[in-house]
Design an enzyme around this catalytic site. Structure first.
Site, PDB file in Angstrom:
ATOM      1  N   HIS A 131       0.844  -1.203   0.000  1.00 45.49           N
ATOM      2  CA  HIS A 131       0.000   0.000   0.000  1.00 45.49           C
ATOM      3  C   HIS A 131       0.878   1.251   0.000  1.00 45.49           C
ATOM      4  CE1 HIS A 131      -2.869   2.969   1.927  1.00 45.49           C
ATOM      5  NE2 HIS A 131      -3.506   2.576   0.851  1.00 45.49           N
ATOM      6  N   HIS A 187      -8.319   7.826  -4.128  1.00 46.11           N
ATOM      7  CA  HIS A 187      -8.464   6.386  -4.316  1.00 46.11           C
ATOM      8  C   HIS A 187      -9.540   6.039  -5.337  1.00 46.11           C
ATOM      9  CE1 HIS A 187      -6.316   6.445  -0.474  1.00 46.11           C
ATOM     10  NE2 HIS A 187      -5.969   5.205  -0.723  1.00 46.11           N
ATOM     11  N   ARG A 237     -15.855  13.677  22.278  1.00 43.23           N
ATOM     12  CA  ARG A 237     -15.975  13.545  23.742  1.00 43.23           C
ATOM     13  C   ARG A 237     -17.415  13.868  24.126  1.00 43.23           C
ATOM     14  NH1 ARG A 237     -16.584  11.745  28.170  1.00 43.23           N
ATOM     15  NH2 ARG A 237     -15.471  12.381  30.057  1.00 43.23           N
ATOM     16  N   CYS A 269      -8.929  17.522  24.957  1.00 37.30           N
ATOM     17  CA  CYS A 269      -9.559  17.036  26.182  1.00 37.30           C
ATOM     18  C   CYS A 269      -8.555  17.073  27.319  1.00 37.30           C
ATOM     19  CB  CYS A 269     -10.058  15.613  25.968  1.00 37.30           C
ATOM     20  SG  CYS A 269     -10.841  14.878  27.421  1.00 37.30           S
ATOM     21  N   TYR A 310     -12.481  17.571  36.235  1.00 41.64           N
ATOM     22  CA  TYR A 310     -11.564  18.406  35.466  1.00 41.64           C
ATOM     23  C   TYR A 310     -10.805  19.391  36.355  1.00 41.64           C
ATOM     24  CZ  TYR A 310     -14.056  16.405  31.535  1.00 41.64           C
ATOM     25  OH  TYR A 310     -14.613  15.512  30.634  1.00 41.64           O
TER      26      TYR A 310
END
Length: 546
Positions: free
Chosen positions: A119, A144, A218, A265, A401
């Site tokens: 490939h 492709h 997320r 994140c 967090y």
């Protein structure tokens, strides 16, 4: 004449075996309709030894020719028979070089195991599609979809998909995630419900702007399916001001602003903290970060329309999403009012992502985009905005967090003692080659990304291939960054010479921003029970072959 014919056919036989028959291939009949070409059977009665020897040779020649023609006739009939039928489950079971690499395109099934190493984009790229359809990848890389590529692919066809597999599954009304959108199969799933996934590293830095289908996802709750015609954003007005109820058309009347922003994140690279000591959270690797070109109304313009102004006391802009749990509790977060009201901070109420309406997974129809700030504050499916004297009371603002000392555990943690994460620290990672990959001695190309929070520009990325004993400076790519407004990452690459005697590379990268913040060298000193803010030197071990 027969001997020459026999030699030609037999020599050509291996090639005929290798080439897969296709319906369009011309099949030569085993016997000609011309009587003069019909084979004449030799007599079994021989007058002398010389004639007997010659007779047996002719017999052998004809038998060999007959076998070849019979085999060819069998191949022709097989090519005209119905193709073999496979189920999608059959295809999914062939998803690695060990099990074989099968893919589908439309209703056709292909075994591309032998093509993996050939490939042009590298074996790892093709393996991403193993066991599934090619369409999602060809949609991203349209080069492709060319006749010569399809012709090459046809050589590997082994059958057709079972038509019954095309039936769409029935959605269960009782499942809150039943109406979630379809996702790209290349995404590496960290949790299915709610859906959280990241792009593989080798695709993450293929382009400066992350394609929408590959942007990391997320989600904390089921994805709402909102009607853009009835959608309204409620903005609570200031005392003496006027509250707003804004449709998508109303938002479009505000000046449209565009900005390229990287979202990361807080848990990006959490998996590396888990190797030191267990943490609670999704096992994100290096892909919980992506970059897009966002467009929408500036938050400062909308807040000003509702009568809000900066005051002498601290205030916060609270956001509430339209995603909720079974109890009706919605996702929420907040940022300081000073950031929200600053035109230079470029905080958006975004309704476009890379020139298209927001995908459902990324907040359709409207989300908050806060450049330079942790992704948890970029509230999706935005339903309500208000200005409060305190930050949001949402669980994800007050009880998540936040970073803590490595000595703090779940028995001693007090979330009220730590501030909520807003700006993230300097970060970088290697995306190619991947962990455990094999590279050839000679020149190796190393790629990755670097980003710093708060608009701080990346000024340098240092790379080592010998575990940190020596360092080389990588070449920075992507858009030039503006001081204090460097909202997007820098992609980087380095071409390094690998000595022939080496059998392993210990690749490390570390980035430096314009405040000369640099990544820490190890994970242990920054470990925390939630596994957030993981930004130690990124390390990748690869094997070297001569």
């Amino acid at each position: 004449m027969l001997l020459r014919l026999r030699r030609t056919v037999v020599v050509g036989l291996p090639q005929a075996i290798r080439v897969k028959p296709t319906p369009s291939r011309l099949c030569i009949p085993a016997y000609s309709t011309n009587d003069s070409f019909k084979p004449q059977h030799p007599s079994l009665t021989f007058s002398d030894e010389k004639s007997r020897t010659r007779g047996w040779r002719v017999m052998g020649t004809l038998l060999g020719l007959g076998a070849v023609l019979a085999y060819h006739d069998h191949r022709c009939r097989a090519a005209q028979e119905s193709p073999r039928i496979y189920t999608k489950e059959d295809v999914r079971a062939h998803n690695s070089p060990e099990t074989g690499v099968w893919v589908t395109l439309g209703s056709e099934v292909f075994d591309v195991t032998k093509f993996v190493e050939l490939h042009p984009g590298g074996p790892s790229k093709l393996i991403l599609a193993a066991g599934g359809p090619l369409e999602p990848f060809w949609a991203l890389y349209a080069v492709h979809n060319q006749p010569h590529v399809r012709e090459l692919l046809a050589e590997y066809k082994i059958g057709e998909l079972n038509p019954e597999d095309d039936a769409s599954p029935t959605l269960e009304a009782s499942d809150p995630y039943a109406d979630d959108p379809v996702r790209h199969p290349a995404l590496k799933i960290n949790s299915q419900h709610p859906f959280n996934a990241e792009p593989p590293p080798e695709l993450l830095t293929e382009s400066y702007i992350t394609p929408n289908p590959l942007f990391f996802t997320r989600n904390h709750l089921p994805v709402p399916n909102l009607d853009p015609e009835t959608y309204r954003l409620h903005v609570v007005g200031a005392p003496g001001g006027q509250s707003l109820s804004l449709s998508l058309d109303d938002l479009s009347t505000f000046p449209k602003h565009e900005v390229t922003v990287t979202l990361q994140c807080a848990g990006n690279r959490r998996s590396e903290m888990s190797e030191v000591k267990g943490v609670k959270g999704l096992e994100w690797r290096t892909g919980a970060i992506s970059t897009a070109r966002w467009a929408g109304a500036r938050l400062c313009d909308v807040l000003a329309r509702a009568g809000h102004r900066l005051g002498e006391t601290e205030a916060h802009v609270c956001f509430e999403g339209l995603d909720s749990d079974p109890t009706g509790t919605a996702y929420g977060a907040s940022i300081p009012l000073a950031r929200a009201m600053d035109p230079e901070a470029e905080v958006l109420l975004a309704y476009e992502m890379n020139g298209q309406p927001l995908p459902r997974d990324h907040g359709f129809p409207v989300r908050v985009v806060v450049p330079g700030v942790v992704g948890a504050r970029h509230v999706k499916w935005l339903g309500r905005v208000s200005v409060e004297s305190e930050e949001s009371h949402s669980h994800w603002q007050r009880r998540d967090y936040k970073g803590f000392s490595p000595s703090v555990d779940w028995d001693t943690v007090d979330f009220d003692l730590a501030p909520s994460i807003q700006e993230l620290p300097i970060q970088s990672a290697v995306t190619e080659p991947c962990e455990g990959a094999t590279v050839a001695a000679g020149e190796v190309t190393i790629k990755g990304y670097a980003w710093s929070g708060g608009g701080r520009a990346v000024i340098r990325v240092d790379v080592s291939i010998d575990g940190g004993r020596t360092w080389l400076e990588a070449e920075l790519e992507g858009e030039e960054q503006r001081p204090r407004k460097a909202w997007a990452w820098r992609l980087w690459q380095l071409k390094a010479q690998v000595p022939a005697e080496l059998r392993e590379l210990n690749i490390i990268c570390k980035a430096v921003d314009d405040s000369y913040n640099v990544q820490p060298d190890t994970v242990a000193p920054i470990w925390n029970l939630r596994g957030v803010l993981s930004n130690a030197w990124h390390r990748v071990h690869v094997h070297v072959v001569p």
